[in-house]
Design a protein around this motif. Sequence first.
Motif, short mmCIF file in Angstrom:
data_model
loop_
_atom_site.label_atom_id
_atom_site.label_comp_id
_atom_site.label_asym_id
_atom_site.label_seq_id
_atom_site.Cartn_x
_atom_site.Cartn_y
_atom_site.Cartn_z
N LEU A 128 1.07 -0.97 -0.46
CA LEU A 128 0.36 0.20 0.26
C LEU A 128 1.00 0.79 -0.18
N TYR A 129 0.41 2.20 -0.48
CA TYR A 129 0.93 3.80 -1.07
C TYR A 129 0.55 4.55 0.67
N LYS A 130 1.98 4.77 1.50
CA LYS A 130 1.94 5.15 2.55
C LYS A 130 2.59 6.29 2.66
N GLU A 171 -1.25 3.99 5.66
CA GLU A 171 -2.39 4.06 4.77
C GLU A 171 -3.36 4.90 4.53
N ASN A 172 -3.15 5.68 5.66
CA ASN A 172 -5.42 6.16 5.56
C ASN A 172 -5.10 7.42 5.20
N ASN A 173 -4.50 7.85 3.88
CA ASN A 173 -4.06 9.15 3.12
C ASN A 173 -5.17 9.10 2.18
N VAL A 209 -8.06 1.67 6.04
CA VAL A 209 -8.46 3.15 5.67
C VAL A 209 -9.90 3.63 5.84
N ASP A 210 -10.11 5.16 6.05
CA ASP A 210 -11.39 5.63 6.35
C ASP A 210 -12.62 5.95 5.75
N ILE A 211 -12.93 5.57 5.44
CA ILE A 211 -14.66 5.95 4.33
C ILE A 211 -15.06 7.50 4.31
N ASN A 225 3.63 11.32 -7.27
CA ASN A 225 5.24 11.51 -7.10
C ASN A 225 6.16 9.43 -7.08
N ARG A 226 7.13 10.24 -7.00
CA ARG A 226 7.57 8.45 -6.99
C ARG A 226 7.28 7.80 -6.68
N GLN A 227 6.29 7.42 -5.20
CA GLN A 227 6.12 6.93 -4.40
C GLN A 227 4.72 5.78 -4.87
N ASN A 228 4.37 6.53 -5.81
CA ASN A 228 2.91 6.46 -5.85
C ASN A 228 2.28 6.59 -7.39
#
Length: 402
Positions: A128-130, A171-173, A209-211, A225-228
């Motif tokens: 997951l993207y964090k 991961e909650n982004n 992850v929030d709804i 960005n490079r990470q996502n």
Amino acid sequence: MIRTITVRESYDWITENDVTAAQFEELIRYIEEKYPNEQVLDQKYKRIRFINYVGVIQCSDVRYEIIPKLTLSPVDDRKSLLGMLSITKFLPISFDKQLLKGEEKGDLLMAVIFTFVDRLLSQLRKGLYKTYERYEGNLYTLRGKIEFSKHIRKNAFQKTKAYCTFDEHTENNSLNQLFKCALLIVKNYMNTHALTLYVERCLGYLERVDIIQFSQSKLESISFNRQNERFRDTVLFAKLIVERATIYSKGRSASSFSFLFKMNMLFEKYIEVALREAFGNNEVVSQHAEKRLLRNKKSGNWNILLKPDFVVNNKVILDTKWKSATYKGRSRYVQSDIYQMYAYVTAYKDVERCILLYPKQEGEVEYPVWEVTDMEKTIEMCSVRIDAFWETVSELKKMLNS
């Protein structure tokens, strides 16, 4: 139980004999809300048909498939539409052949969703993207820094807590919240066990992850960005779902969403890809805008911009027209289109042929070829197959080299 109604763009009508009055009203309300400035529907008394747009609309309990009329078989037309969307990249994901399972079962929406969910699941399995997100709270343990003003206000008589603000790698982004929102929208409309399982697996990865509800500004705030970057195509697809989703609360809650595409733009882009495959990028100029038709004698300025769809090898102009070129087995045309081509052939001195290009929707028809007076040039009507990409490429080569 969700019904699927398949209609051909500009041909088939939906009446209140096909759906209930409530379903009829829901469809119209959805179009008015999500496509307020577009001419999507041709509406008559108690009947409507779709014009200029193809794709799928999922309402509360009816799924509307709008497909182009290319062959005599809706299944073949559905397959052709998926091919056009993939080749032109009108959707931010590509359809791999092994993933067209929805299409094989006669369901356009399931083919699209299956491809998206399969791609997303593959990415989530890699991790997951964090991001570091700022949190604050009244805690029993000290984290980050104490917010003294809030701490004194909340804990004047509570000595065991500290009001802190802190950063947490989580991961909650917003990116993962977007995925979860899109998955929950489509979840209720899955009609195969395999697809339902894929959706549940994706949601399992996003359990923490929030709804949240997404506004347009919230959607636009998601950046890469490079990470996502590896999530880009699935993020863009999830945005399509969320942007076109709406909630109706008349008697019950139901989410509606759609994937609709302007057919004239899709046809033009498809022809562009085929032309570049047939003749190379250097020989094909799209949306050529270097010529003007008339010069103003008083100002000396050139006026009336000409903008043909394609100029090929500086010798042939093609203008695509998403409309039927036949009626009852005979060719038909609009005079204004011919005037437009005459303007092109007059302004472009090196051009030898101007072609009005239509989709082939019937069998062989003899189309007119006009000679331009006092010029060794022609204006022509032609049609081309668009149900199979390599057939399109082959026919364009034959047409332009003749």
